[in-house]
Write a protein that holds these residues in place. Structure first.
Motif, PDB file in Angstrom:
ATOM      1  N   ARG A  57       0.804  -1.219   0.000  1.00 45.06           N
ATOM      2  CA  ARG A  57       0.000   0.000   0.000  1.00 45.06           C
ATOM      3  C   ARG A  57       0.843   1.278   0.000  1.00 45.06           C
ATOM      4  N   PHE A  58       1.916   1.280   0.740  1.00 47.34           N
ATOM      5  CA  PHE A  58       2.728   2.497   0.888  1.00 47.34           C
ATOM      6  C   PHE A  58       4.173   2.227   0.517  1.00 47.34           C
ATOM      7  N   SER A  59       4.838   3.307   0.167  1.00 47.65           N
ATOM      8  CA  SER A  59       6.278   3.197  -0.130  1.00 47.65           C
ATOM      9  C   SER A  59       6.908   4.567   0.119  1.00 47.65           C
ATOM     10  N   GLY A  60       8.210   4.619   0.008  1.00 55.95           N
ATOM     11  CA  GLY A  60       8.905   5.916   0.083  1.00 55.95           C
ATOM     12  C   GLY A  60       9.727   6.103   1.346  1.00 55.95           C
ATOM     13  N   TYR A  61      10.568   7.116   1.260  1.00 58.32           N
ATOM     14  CA  TYR A  61      11.402   7.500   2.413  1.00 58.32           C
ATOM     15  C   TYR A  61      10.630   8.475   3.295  1.00 58.32           C
ATOM     16  N   SER A  62      11.067   8.661   4.500  1.00 56.42           N
ATOM     17  CA  SER A  62      10.567   9.772   5.315  1.00 56.42           C
ATOM     18  C   SER A  62      11.653  10.187   6.299  1.00 56.42           C
ATOM     19  N   ALA A  71       7.111   9.079   1.848  1.00 57.16           N
ATOM     20  CA  ALA A  71       5.953   8.314   2.316  1.00 57.16           C
ATOM     21  C   ALA A  71       4.904   9.295   2.849  1.00 57.16           C
ATOM     22  N   GLU A  72       3.789   9.376   2.179  1.00 53.16           N
ATOM     23  CA  GLU A  72       2.782  10.381   2.547  1.00 53.16           C
ATOM     24  C   GLU A  72       1.845   9.920   3.655  1.00 53.16           C
ATOM     25  N   GLN A  73       1.850   8.622   3.942  1.00 50.80           N
ATOM     26  CA  GLN A  73       0.823   8.101   4.850  1.00 50.80           C
ATOM     27  C   GLN A  73       0.923   8.607   6.285  1.00 50.80           C
ATOM     28  N   TYR A  74       2.108   9.082   6.684  1.00 53.57           N
ATOM     29  CA  TYR A  74       2.244   9.491   8.096  1.00 53.57           C
ATOM     30  C   TYR A  74       1.411  10.721   8.443  1.00 53.57           C
ATOM     31  N   SER A  75       0.952  11.426   7.431  1.00 51.87           N
ATOM     32  CA  SER A  75       0.088  12.577   7.726  1.00 51.87           C
ATOM     33  C   SER A  75      -1.384  12.167   7.723  1.00 51.87           C
TER      34      SER A  75
END
Ligand code: ZN
Length: 336
Positions: A213-218, A250-254
């Motif tokens: 579902r999610f990917s990316g750095y943060s 990673a946009e999901q943390y917001s």
């Protein structure tokens, strides 16, 4: 030479300069100012968030601390008289390239960055979609970053490996970083998802878990770190390097779906979040940043994170961010 002394000397030089030279000196003086003076117009969204959170007494303390000059590489800035000297130079139209976040200069050969390897051999953090521990990913990437930094002249770079169970290890790593008198701490991690989002699949005959579902750095900072502003400055440099390499954050943390893992997004352009209560970020006495390099629970991204290409991109990006953070601003002066 202390900055106020430098500015005093410059003030004397300014009197005898032609207009073009005057502009060069004015630009250089501006660039040498600490962030509390020169950050006007930089990251406006981010400082809105800061002023909001400064309302509580605890936050107010952080905000007050964060207005101190950046403590970098044992070169302390001296704030006195700066504003009046700058005003004496008159208004100057500064090109955006000059308005980079200002850092005090540091000497790479003595600048000590601690690379904190997230988790321990006993408490390994997340398990990837293909059943590899996060600790193994963290250690491999941190070692490559260490190698890159040392190759760039950051001879004092230290890899921080901690033992033991999860929570006590957090305090151990904080104590170790503080005892090492680190100038900067970067904690290396790889991302997963909350357990409720995990799905099952079979990998090499074994029941395994994933989430595509999610990917990316943060990149995370704590507003409770005594050097919050400097932490943020470095976090921004790291995040910008990741972005410049074409990586997405990673946009999901917001998002509310993350529940207790939801965090304020400090910069929606670069993917810098605050994670105030994280022990390794708030209890350390030096500027501290945590990098989630990418997701290892996402099956595609796990393969990328396992590739030498991606590790190269990330370690080079971090090394560039450290170099930029440490860049001597004096070079802007040029021959007078
Ligand atoms: Zn982790």
């Amino acid at each position: 030479m202390r900055r106020c002394e430098l500015i005093r000397v410059l003030g004397g030089i300014v009197a005898g300069l032609r207009p073009r030279r005057l502009a060069v000196v004015a630009i250089a003086v501006f660039a040498l100012l600490p962030i509390e003076v020169s950050d006007a117009g930089w990251l406006p969204d981010l400082f809105k968030t800061s002023s909001k959170h400064a309302k509580s007494p605890k936050r107010a303390k952080s905000a007050r601390q964060s207005t101190r000059p950046a403590k970098l590489a044992r070169h302390r800035a001296q704030p006195k008289h700066r504003a009046t000297r700058l005003a004496a130079l008159g208004p100057v139209a500064l090109p955006p390239s000059v308005l980079k976040p200002a850092a005090a200069r540091c000497d790479p050969s003595t600048f000590r960055i601690v690379l904190d390897v997230g988790h321990t051999a006993e408490s390994e953090g997340a398990i990837s979609a293909r059943n590899v521990t996060e600790f193994a990913f963290n250690l491999r990437l941190a070692r490559l970053i260490e190698e890159r930094l040392k190759a760039e002249g950051f001879a004092e770079t230290r890899l921080l490996l901690t033992e033991g169970r999860a929570r006590p290890s957090l305090f151990k790593r904080v104590a170790a970083a503080n005892n090492l008198h680190a100038d900067l701490l970067l904690s290396i991690h790889h991302d997963s998802v909350p357990n409720k989002m995990l799905e099952e699949w079979e990998f090499e005959g074994k029941k395994s878990h994933f989430s595509d579902r999610f990917s990316g750095y943060s990149v995370f900072v704590s507003r409770d770190n005594p050097e919050f502003k400097t932490s943020l400055l470095f976090a921004e440099l790291v995040a910008r390097e990741m972005k410049a390499q074409g990586l997405q954050y990673a946009e999901q943390y917001s998002q509310a779906i993350m529940g207790r893992y939801q965090h304020p997004l400090l910069n929606k352009e670069t993917g810098v979040y605050s994670y105030d209560e994280l022990i390794v970020l708030r209890k350390t006495s030096m500027p501290s940043v945590l990098l989630e390099a990418g997701s290892i629970i996402n099956r595609d991204e796990e393969l990328k994170m396992d590739s030498p290409e991606r590790r190269n991109i990330i370690s080079s990006g971090v090394a560039s961010a450290v170099k930029e953070f440490c860049e001597p601003r004096w070079a802007l002066l040029g021959p007078l």
